[in-house]
Motif scaffolding. Structure first.
Motif, PDB file in Angstrom:
ATOM      1  N   CYS A  80     -32.218   7.930 -47.675  1.00 49.14           N
ATOM      2  CA  CYS A  80     -31.121   8.088 -46.722  1.00 49.14           C
ATOM      3  C   CYS A  80     -29.900   8.640 -47.436  1.00 49.14           C
ATOM      4  O   CYS A  80     -29.572   8.223 -48.560  1.00 49.14           O
ATOM      5  CB  CYS A  80     -30.805   6.735 -46.090  1.00 49.14           C
ATOM      6  N   HIS A  82     -26.897   8.192 -46.679  1.00 51.21           N
ATOM      7  CA  HIS A  82     -25.717   7.313 -46.622  1.00 51.21           C
ATOM      8  C   HIS A  82     -25.587   6.573 -47.948  1.00 51.21           C
ATOM      9  O   HIS A  82     -24.764   6.946 -48.780  1.00 51.21           O
ATOM     10  CB  HIS A  82     -25.832   6.351 -45.430  1.00 51.21           C
ATOM     11  N   LEU A  83     -26.421   5.562 -48.166  1.00 51.21           N
ATOM     12  CA  LEU A  83     -26.320   4.786 -49.406  1.00 51.21           C
ATOM     13  C   LEU A  83     -27.652   4.646 -50.121  1.00 51.21           C
ATOM     14  O   LEU A  83     -27.800   3.787 -50.996  1.00 51.21           O
ATOM     15  CB  LEU A  83     -25.718   3.406 -49.122  1.00 51.21           C
ATOM     16  N   GLY A  84     -28.616   5.460 -49.759  1.00 52.80           N
ATOM     17  CA  GLY A  84     -29.826   5.544 -50.571  1.00 52.80           C
ATOM     18  C   GLY A  84     -30.984   4.654 -50.212  1.00 52.80           C
ATOM     19  O   GLY A  84     -31.941   4.561 -50.987  1.00 52.80           O
ATOM     20  N   CYS A  85     -30.975   3.992 -49.072  1.00 54.39           N
ATOM     21  CA  CYS A  85     -32.155   3.232 -48.660  1.00 54.39           C
ATOM     22  C   CYS A  85     -33.275   4.210 -48.275  1.00 54.39           C
ATOM     23  O   CYS A  85     -33.019   5.383 -48.031  1.00 54.39           O
ATOM     24  CB  CYS A  85     -31.826   2.351 -47.458  1.00 54.39           C
ATOM     25  N   CYS A  98     -33.321   4.411 -40.686  1.00 54.75           N
ATOM     26  CA  CYS A  98     -32.940   3.742 -41.922  1.00 54.75           C
ATOM     27  C   CYS A  98     -32.721   2.262 -41.616  1.00 54.75           C
ATOM     28  O   CYS A  98     -31.968   1.926 -40.698  1.00 54.75           O
ATOM     29  CB  CYS A  98     -31.669   4.361 -42.497  1.00 54.75           C
ATOM     30  N   CYS A 100     -31.122   0.031 -43.288  1.00 52.22           N
ATOM     31  CA  CYS A 100     -29.927  -0.594 -43.873  1.00 52.22           C
ATOM     32  C   CYS A 100     -28.726  -0.623 -42.933  1.00 52.22           C
ATOM     33  O   CYS A 100     -28.127  -1.682 -42.724  1.00 52.22           O
ATOM     34  CB  CYS A 100     -29.562   0.102 -45.173  1.00 52.22           C
ATOM     35  N   HIS A 101     -28.351   0.518 -42.367  1.00 53.49           N
ATOM     36  CA  HIS A 101     -27.135   0.555 -41.538  1.00 53.49           C
ATOM     37  C   HIS A 101     -27.358   1.317 -40.243  1.00 53.49           C
ATOM     38  O   HIS A 101     -26.415   1.816 -39.637  1.00 53.49           O
ATOM     39  CB  HIS A 101     -25.970   1.185 -42.318  1.00 53.49           C
ATOM     40  N   GLY A 102     -28.606   1.465 -39.840  1.00 53.03           N
ATOM     41  CA  GLY A 102     -28.892   2.059 -38.536  1.00 53.03           C
ATOM     42  C   GLY A 102     -28.878   3.578 -38.480  1.00 53.03           C
ATOM     43  O   GLY A 102     -28.803   4.152 -37.390  1.00 53.03           O
ATOM     44  N   GLY A 103     -28.961   4.244 -39.600  1.00 53.42           N
ATOM     45  CA  GLY A 103     -29.022   5.702 -39.588  1.00 53.42           C
ATOM     46  C   GLY A 103     -30.290   6.188 -38.893  1.00 53.42           C
ATOM     47  O   GLY A 103     -31.363   5.587 -39.034  1.00 53.42           O
ATOM     48  N   PRO A 115     -24.287   6.254 -39.761  1.00 60.88           N
ATOM     49  CA  PRO A 115     -23.349   6.712 -40.781  1.00 60.88           C
ATOM     50  C   PRO A 115     -23.828   7.810 -41.744  1.00 60.88           C
ATOM     51  O   PRO A 115     -22.999   8.292 -42.523  1.00 60.88           O
ATOM     52  CB  PRO A 115     -23.062   5.423 -41.554  1.00 60.88           C
ATOM     53  N   PRO A 116     -25.085   8.217 -41.771  1.00 59.43           N
ATOM     54  CA  PRO A 116     -25.462   9.222 -42.773  1.00 59.43           C
ATOM     55  C   PRO A 116     -24.602  10.487 -42.654  1.00 59.43           C
ATOM     56  O   PRO A 116     -24.440  11.039 -41.561  1.00 59.43           O
ATOM     57  CB  PRO A 116     -26.934   9.529 -42.462  1.00 59.43           C
TER      58      PRO A 116
HETATM   59  S1  FES Z   1     -28.255   3.599 -46.310  1.00 61.00           S
HETATM   60 FE1  FES Z   1     -29.126   4.499 -44.535  1.00 61.00          FE
HETATM   61  S2  FES Z   1     -27.692   4.187 -42.982  1.00 61.00           S
HETATM   62 FE2  FES Z   1     -26.788   3.293 -44.735  1.00 61.00          FE
END
Ligand code: FES
Length: 136
Positions: A80, A82-85, A98, A100-103, A115-116
């Motif tokens: 991802c 955004h933060l790499g999940c 994703c 982690c944060h709903g991407g 958020p990506p």
């Molecule tokens: S790491 Fe994927 S939406 Fe935050």
């Protein structure tokens, strides 16, 4: 011509491959055309041993391969932006999600929600007969 040893592990459909590649030859066999369903993103995890200074390190990278035609395969990095999940393919919703944060990304890796900040990174592919090669 410096050669490095590489172990390529492919986890997809239970297949495991081992291979040795040279640094300048970064095309790695990932799977075969016959093992890819049409237009269904298929995850493949690559493990590549490479030199980092004097140490050998093992890089793992998960990508999604998408067979889009008789002899065409696209690939996306599953990380991802955004933060790499790691994203997962939701076959019912036909999107990458994703955890982690709903991407949310569409089939082509474009951001649909969350958020990506950028699309999933594309990975170069090419065919060698029926073998699908990806650029590590
Ligand atoms: S790491 Fe994927 S939406 Fe935050």
């Amino acid at each position: 011509m410096a050669a490095i040893g590489a172990i390529l592990g492919v986890i997809g459909g239970g297949a495991v491959l081992s291979s040795t590649v040279r640094r300048e030859d970064s095309w790695l066999p990932a799977t075969t055309l016959f093992d890819l369903p049409d237009r269904q993103p298929t995850p493949v995890t690559l493990s590549v041993r490479r030199l980092d200074g004097f140490r050998e390190v093992l890089d793992r990278q998960t990508i999604f391969l998408v067979k889009t035609g008789e002899s065409e395969v696209h690939a996306f990095n599953a990380t991802c932006t955004h933060l790499g999940c790691l994203v997962a393919w939701d076959a019912e919703a036909q999107v990458f999600k994703c955890p982690c944060h709903g991407g949310v990304y569409d089939r082509d890796g474009n951001v649909k929600d969350g958020p990506p900040p950028a699309p999933l990174a594309k990975v170069a592919t090419r065919l060698d007969g029926d073998r699908v090669l990806v650029q590590a």
